[in-house]
Design a protein around this motif. Structure first.
Motif, PDB file in Angstrom:
ATOM      1  N   ILE A 199       0.830  -1.204   0.000  1.00  0.00           N
ATOM      2  CA  ILE A 199       0.000   0.000   0.000  1.00  0.00           C
ATOM      3  C   ILE A 199       0.866   1.256   0.000  1.00  0.00           C
ATOM      4  O   ILE A 199       0.680   2.155  -0.808  1.00  0.00           O
ATOM      5  CB  ILE A 199      -0.945   0.007   1.222  1.00  0.00           C
ATOM      6  CG1 ILE A 199      -1.911  -1.170   1.111  1.00  0.00           C
ATOM      7  CG2 ILE A 199      -1.705   1.333   1.319  1.00  0.00           C
ATOM      8  CD1 ILE A 199      -2.700  -1.435   2.354  1.00  0.00           C
ATOM      9  N   ILE A 200       1.828   1.307   0.891  1.00  0.00           N
ATOM     10  CA  ILE A 200       2.666   2.503   1.018  1.00  0.00           C
ATOM     11  C   ILE A 200       3.727   2.536  -0.069  1.00  0.00           C
ATOM     12  O   ILE A 200       3.969   3.564  -0.681  1.00  0.00           O
ATOM     13  CB  ILE A 200       3.306   2.572   2.420  1.00  0.00           C
ATOM     14  CG1 ILE A 200       2.214   2.767   3.471  1.00  0.00           C
ATOM     15  CG2 ILE A 200       4.332   3.691   2.492  1.00  0.00           C
ATOM     16  CD1 ILE A 200       2.697   2.713   4.897  1.00  0.00           C
TER      17      ILE A 200
ATOM     18  N   CYS B 238      -3.355  -9.169  -9.208  1.00  0.00           N
ATOM     19  CA  CYS B 238      -4.644  -9.541  -8.611  1.00  0.00           C
ATOM     20  C   CYS B 238      -4.705  -9.122  -7.140  1.00  0.00           C
ATOM     21  O   CYS B 238      -5.737  -8.633  -6.680  1.00  0.00           O
ATOM     22  CB  CYS B 238      -4.889 -11.041  -8.759  1.00  0.00           C
ATOM     23  SG  CYS B 238      -5.287 -11.506 -10.462  1.00  0.00           S
ATOM     24  N   PHE B 239      -3.626  -9.298  -6.398  1.00  0.00           N
ATOM     25  CA  PHE B 239      -3.596  -8.882  -4.991  1.00  0.00           C
ATOM     26  C   PHE B 239      -3.843  -7.375  -4.894  1.00  0.00           C
ATOM     27  O   PHE B 239      -4.680  -6.918  -4.116  1.00  0.00           O
ATOM     28  CB  PHE B 239      -2.262  -9.247  -4.343  1.00  0.00           C
ATOM     29  CG  PHE B 239      -2.152  -8.795  -2.918  1.00  0.00           C
ATOM     30  CD1 PHE B 239      -2.732  -9.535  -1.895  1.00  0.00           C
ATOM     31  CD2 PHE B 239      -1.507  -7.617  -2.595  1.00  0.00           C
ATOM     32  CE1 PHE B 239      -2.660  -9.106  -0.575  1.00  0.00           C
ATOM     33  CE2 PHE B 239      -1.424  -7.175  -1.282  1.00  0.00           C
ATOM     34  CZ  PHE B 239      -2.005  -7.931  -0.269  1.00  0.00           C
ATOM     35  N   GLN B 240      -3.134  -6.611  -5.714  1.00  0.00           N
ATOM     36  CA  GLN B 240      -3.265  -5.161  -5.644  1.00  0.00           C
ATOM     37  C   GLN B 240      -4.659  -4.706  -6.079  1.00  0.00           C
ATOM     38  O   GLN B 240      -5.196  -3.749  -5.534  1.00  0.00           O
ATOM     39  CB  GLN B 240      -2.185  -4.489  -6.494  1.00  0.00           C
ATOM     40  CG  GLN B 240      -0.809  -4.658  -5.891  1.00  0.00           C
ATOM     41  CD  GLN B 240       0.299  -4.091  -6.755  1.00  0.00           C
ATOM     42  OE1 GLN B 240       0.099  -3.754  -7.915  1.00  0.00           O
ATOM     43  NE2 GLN B 240       1.486  -4.001  -6.179  1.00  0.00           N
TER      44      GLN B 240
ATOM     45  N   LEU C 157      -6.281  -4.426  -2.405  1.00  0.00           N
ATOM     46  CA  LEU C 157      -5.947  -3.027  -2.186  1.00  0.00           C
ATOM     47  C   LEU C 157      -6.864  -2.099  -2.973  1.00  0.00           C
ATOM     48  O   LEU C 157      -6.861  -0.897  -2.753  1.00  0.00           O
ATOM     49  CB  LEU C 157      -4.485  -2.769  -2.565  1.00  0.00           C
ATOM     50  CG  LEU C 157      -3.475  -3.674  -1.858  1.00  0.00           C
ATOM     51  CD1 LEU C 157      -2.063  -3.345  -2.316  1.00  0.00           C
ATOM     52  CD2 LEU C 157      -3.596  -3.553  -0.358  1.00  0.00           C
ATOM     53  N   GLU C 158      -7.601  -2.695  -3.918  1.00  0.00           N
ATOM     54  CA  GLU C 158      -8.585  -1.983  -4.734  1.00  0.00           C
ATOM     55  C   GLU C 158      -7.953  -0.865  -5.571  1.00  0.00           C
ATOM     56  O   GLU C 158      -8.548   0.191  -5.785  1.00  0.00           O
ATOM     57  CB  GLU C 158      -9.713  -1.439  -3.849  1.00  0.00           C
ATOM     58  CG  GLU C 158     -10.423  -2.523  -3.080  1.00  0.00           C
ATOM     59  CD  GLU C 158     -11.497  -1.985  -2.153  1.00  0.00           C
ATOM     60  OE1 GLU C 158     -11.991  -0.858  -2.377  1.00  0.00           O
ATOM     61  OE2 GLU C 158     -11.856  -2.702  -1.214  1.00  0.00           O
TER      62      GLU C 158
ATOM     63  N   PHE D 106      -2.985   2.585 -12.111  1.00  0.00           N
ATOM     64  CA  PHE D 106      -2.007   2.773 -11.041  1.00  0.00           C
ATOM     65  C   PHE D 106      -1.112   1.534 -10.914  1.00  0.00           C
ATOM     66  O   PHE D 106       0.100   1.646 -10.733  1.00  0.00           O
ATOM     67  CB  PHE D 106      -2.712   3.070  -9.711  1.00  0.00           C
ATOM     68  CG  PHE D 106      -1.755   3.407  -8.606  1.00  0.00           C
ATOM     69  CD1 PHE D 106      -1.116   4.634  -8.570  1.00  0.00           C
ATOM     70  CD2 PHE D 106      -1.494   2.494  -7.599  1.00  0.00           C
ATOM     71  CE1 PHE D 106      -0.228   4.948  -7.546  1.00  0.00           C
ATOM     72  CE2 PHE D 106      -0.610   2.800  -6.574  1.00  0.00           C
ATOM     73  CZ  PHE D 106       0.023   4.031  -6.549  1.00  0.00           C
ATOM     74  N   ILE D 107      -1.717   0.353 -11.033  1.00  0.00           N
ATOM     75  CA  ILE D 107      -0.946  -0.887 -10.979  1.00  0.00           C
ATOM     76  C   ILE D 107       0.065  -0.924 -12.120  1.00  0.00           C
ATOM     77  O   ILE D 107       1.228  -1.283 -11.928  1.00  0.00           O
ATOM     78  CB  ILE D 107      -1.875  -2.121 -11.028  1.00  0.00           C
ATOM     79  CG1 ILE D 107      -2.768  -2.171  -9.777  1.00  0.00           C
ATOM     80  CG2 ILE D 107      -1.063  -3.410 -11.154  1.00  0.00           C
ATOM     81  CD1 ILE D 107      -3.887  -3.197  -9.855  1.00  0.00           C
TER      82      ILE D 107
END
Length: 184
Positions: free
Chosen positions: A36-37, A134-136, A140-141, A146-147
């Motif tokens: 996230i960060i 997929c995790f992000q 993390l939505e 952005f990904i």
């Protein structure tokens, strides 16, 4: 020790149980926090975040309810929430889409730990970078744009991997849930 026993021991201020909890989950919480960060924070920011999560659990272990899920998931979700709150406070929050894959699961089933374990296990079977994408996206939505920027892939490539990843996740989840082959 089981999750309920760990929470009960920490309620009684058992430092040995608390240290065992830290040892077991620190890497997971670092990974969740970093996802996230990421580049927006430093190693010190991540260390502080993880410490704050453990401190909050130490101060309020009674908030954990084993009926709603595993302690592992509780700590990971707490880390996600605290990391997002920090980003919001720094005005660096990432916009999210309104559509989230898990929202299609009825609320009653979202609380079912088997569903979550199946989802985690299904994602773990994916190859990189599809697993990370997929995790992000699902936990993390984050938006595909952005990904793609963070992973240095085209938006089309991220969308293709999300599409294929969703299909694979659904197949694997169905298989795991039908076979009852969910592991902690």
């Amino acid at each position: 020790m089981k999750d309920k026993e760990i929470a009960a021991a920490i309620t009684l201020r058992d430092e040995v149980a608390f240290n065992r909890l830290i040892k077991e989950y620190s890497k997971l919480l670092w990974a969740v926090g970093w996802s996230i960060i990421g580049k927006q924070g430093s190693a010190e920011d991540l260390e502080e975040l993880v410490s704050d999560v453990f401190l909050r659990f130490w101060n309020q272990p009674e908030k954990y309810d084993e009926k709603k899920g595993s302690l592992k998931n509780y700590l990971a979700l707490m880390t996600k929430s605290m990391a997002l709150n920090r980003l919001k406070a720094q005005q660096k929050i990432v916009e999210t889409d309104d559509v989230f894959l898990l929202e299609t699961i009825p609320e009653k089933e979202q609380a079912d730990d088997a569903i979550w374990r199946a989802f985690f296990q299904a994602i773990e079977t994916l190859s990189e970078p599809t697993r990370t994408i997929c995790f992000q996206r699902f936990f993390l939505e984050w938006k595909p744009a952005f990904i793609s920027e963070r992973l240095q892939l085209s938006v089309d490539e991220v969308n293709r991997r999300l599409y294929r990843g969703k299909k694979k996740i659904q197949i694997i989840m169905d298989k795991l849930l039908k076979e009852g082959a969910i592991n902690d």
